[in-house]
Design an enzyme around this catalytic site. Sequence first.
Site, PDB file in Angstrom:
ATOM      1  N   ASP A   1      27.569  30.192 -17.516  1.00  0.00           N
ATOM      2  CA  ASP A   1      27.276  29.346 -18.669  1.00  0.00           C
ATOM      3  C   ASP A   1      28.237  28.151 -18.627  1.00  0.00           C
ATOM      4  OD1 ASP A   1      29.691  30.486 -19.286  1.00  0.00           O
ATOM      5  OD2 ASP A   1      28.935  31.723 -20.919  1.00  0.00           O
ATOM      6  N   ASP A   2      28.366  27.460 -19.712  1.00  0.00           N
ATOM      7  CA  ASP A   2      29.181  26.246 -19.691  1.00  0.00           C
ATOM      8  C   ASP A   2      30.615  26.499 -20.110  1.00  0.00           C
ATOM      9  OD1 ASP A   2      27.108  24.714 -18.762  1.00  0.00           O
ATOM     10  OD2 ASP A   2      26.270  24.484 -20.760  1.00  0.00           O
TER      11      ASP A   2
END
Length: 690
Positions: free
Chosen positions: A562-563
């Site tokens: 994910d980020d």
Amino acid sequence: MDPLAERRLRSVLEHLLGPESNRSVRSSPTSEAYEDVVQVPGDFAKKSLLSSRSQYEQLYEEAVTNPDGFWGRVAAGYFWQKLWDTSKPVCNYNFDADKGRVFVEWFKGGFTNVCYNALDRHVLAGYGHELCFLWEGNDPGQSAQLTYSDVLKKVCQVANFLRSKNVKKGDRVCIYMSMILELPIAMLACARLGVIHSVVFAGFSSESLAGRILDCQAKVLLTCAAGRRGNKLLPLKDIVDHALEICLRDGNLRVETCLVYENSFALPRQKVSWVEGRDIWWQETVSRFSVDCPVEWMEAEDPLFMLYTSGSTGKPKGLIHSVGGYMVYAGFTFKHVFDHQRGDIFWCTADCGWITGHTYVTYGPLLNRATCVIFEGVPTFPDAGRWWEIVDKYQVSILYAAPTAIRTLAAQGDEIVRKYSRKSLRLLGSVGEPISPKTWRWYYEVCGESRCPVIDTWWQTETGACMISPLPGAWPMKPGCATLPFFGVQTVVLDQEGKELHGPCEGYLCIKGAWPGIARTVYGDHSRYENTYFKIWKGLYSTGDGCRRDADGFIWITGRVDDVLNVSGHRISTGEVEGALVSHPHCTEAAVVGYDHDVKGQGIYAFVTLSHEATPSDALKKQLRDIVRKQIGAFAAPEVIHWAVSLPRTRSGKIMRRILRKIAARQYTDIGDTSSLADPSVVEDLIKGM
Ligand code: PRX
């Protein structure tokens, strides 16, 4: 699907899908790495607690099929003022949000106290004279030590002080301190009273600290005059004052008392700013309180502490860990993952501001009556031999550190390591980020002289304690590989459709079923907990990490999908850094990605678009970095700022980070498909603007 969960799922799929998908921002292990097997050194294996994989498999199986028997036995090793309801299953949980509220309960109905188990239990059994903490200050020559009895007395005094301020079970106390002994003491004092501590890493800025104080509505703040890290002096009290001003400005201040430890070796009293009526000197006041303090018996599912961590979106989440499950899991993983035995001197280099410092500086070791080294400083001060000097000085036998520090030391060469004996070492551990096979080899061969197993331990703030790790002695190691799940931890690898993969595979790492140490909720926002961890893949805890499983069933963590960035082992949200950047009046847009960094593991790369009246300049870059330092902390300041005319977006307006990651990695010939971009020429402009 809930929009937040959907956004996360989209971002996960973007990582997993497509030929050029940057599954992890770092490279995955090569097939040669899979073949690189390192046998457990013979001398170690002879004495280890566990000696074979089959022994492990038997116990693992029991933990999964008979949790009542397995975990019940483990928990029975602690003192319970009232045993949990043994007529009911030891664990009750729901991970499937479609079936109702997500929840986890372990040892329901039992009453205990973690501080009592970490201190009183040992003192009452006659071990009060044994060493608990060996403290080494930032400057060589400064040290202190405390026995278990000493720590208990100090903890009671702080607890009595808190009581005198009307701090009660369930209240929140914020701790913002450098790595002095009073930090774990403060944590234990809270645990004794059933007060929820929220430790904030002393590298966070006043604005971050204020946000955390406000979110948890802390009643009391515990701090120290200043922190020292190498040549740097961190003006902690000034930062606290500023944070409390921000809280006051926002009209929501609950902090009535600020207890300040006077570490005069860092900053003399005259130089410490003071607010009469609110601020109190620690030494003058706390020493007047009694060294006896009754324990608050806590229900197993009562909260023990909260710790903020960053996700891909939104503000940091205050994860809540519970009394019973966390205690049992922290204590048990400590014993087996580190093969802890009597006579060991254990040193975890982490700061108590992170989960590693909670579980393996404070709770796990003390629950096992371990002797622990606590170090205030950094590995390179006054020179790169400091760690090894400390190892020799205290005869450290188990060292647990982060790859970023190991890489920093490796870059300084072998000679300085070899200047020290290090003969006391018998086990080396790594945590917080992927350790490359090369760094692993250096740690194993140079630091541990091929005599000490290296355990690469994978876990998270949310998991409370180790989840995947070699159990040293039980099976061979593979450099850069976390190997097998801990007892009872059911790892699952999913493909992009959420289908469970079997055998050797690569995909998304999830956990099936509840383990005792899992965080129970996000403070004040249970739906965020459900959305973030349980709605992406139905019925499973979603880790946010990708992994590969090899033919031996060993798990190789490939990094976040994910980020979320991992810079020097610090978990940083891209969204938070972007938020700070766009708060600059000249920054109209910002997109932040990670790139491979030799020492930090990942570096922060920010693409920034400016308002038309602004002119790109180094001075502006500095202002942008400063704004991140101010709003989050120095560790989150971007290394690279890349001026962008505009950012690559899909037709629906979503920024394509996959492309930005390629540009940050300078992989211009491997950008991949840009046809879904609203304006593909943006990419060329970005590359030209390098
Ligand atoms: O991406 C994984 C990475 O650190 C993340 C968790 O960060 P935090 O909650 O701050 O806890 C760190 C200390 C436990 C994970 O999602 N991570 C942690 N350990 C490893 C790791 N990545 C690879 N290998 C590890 N051993």
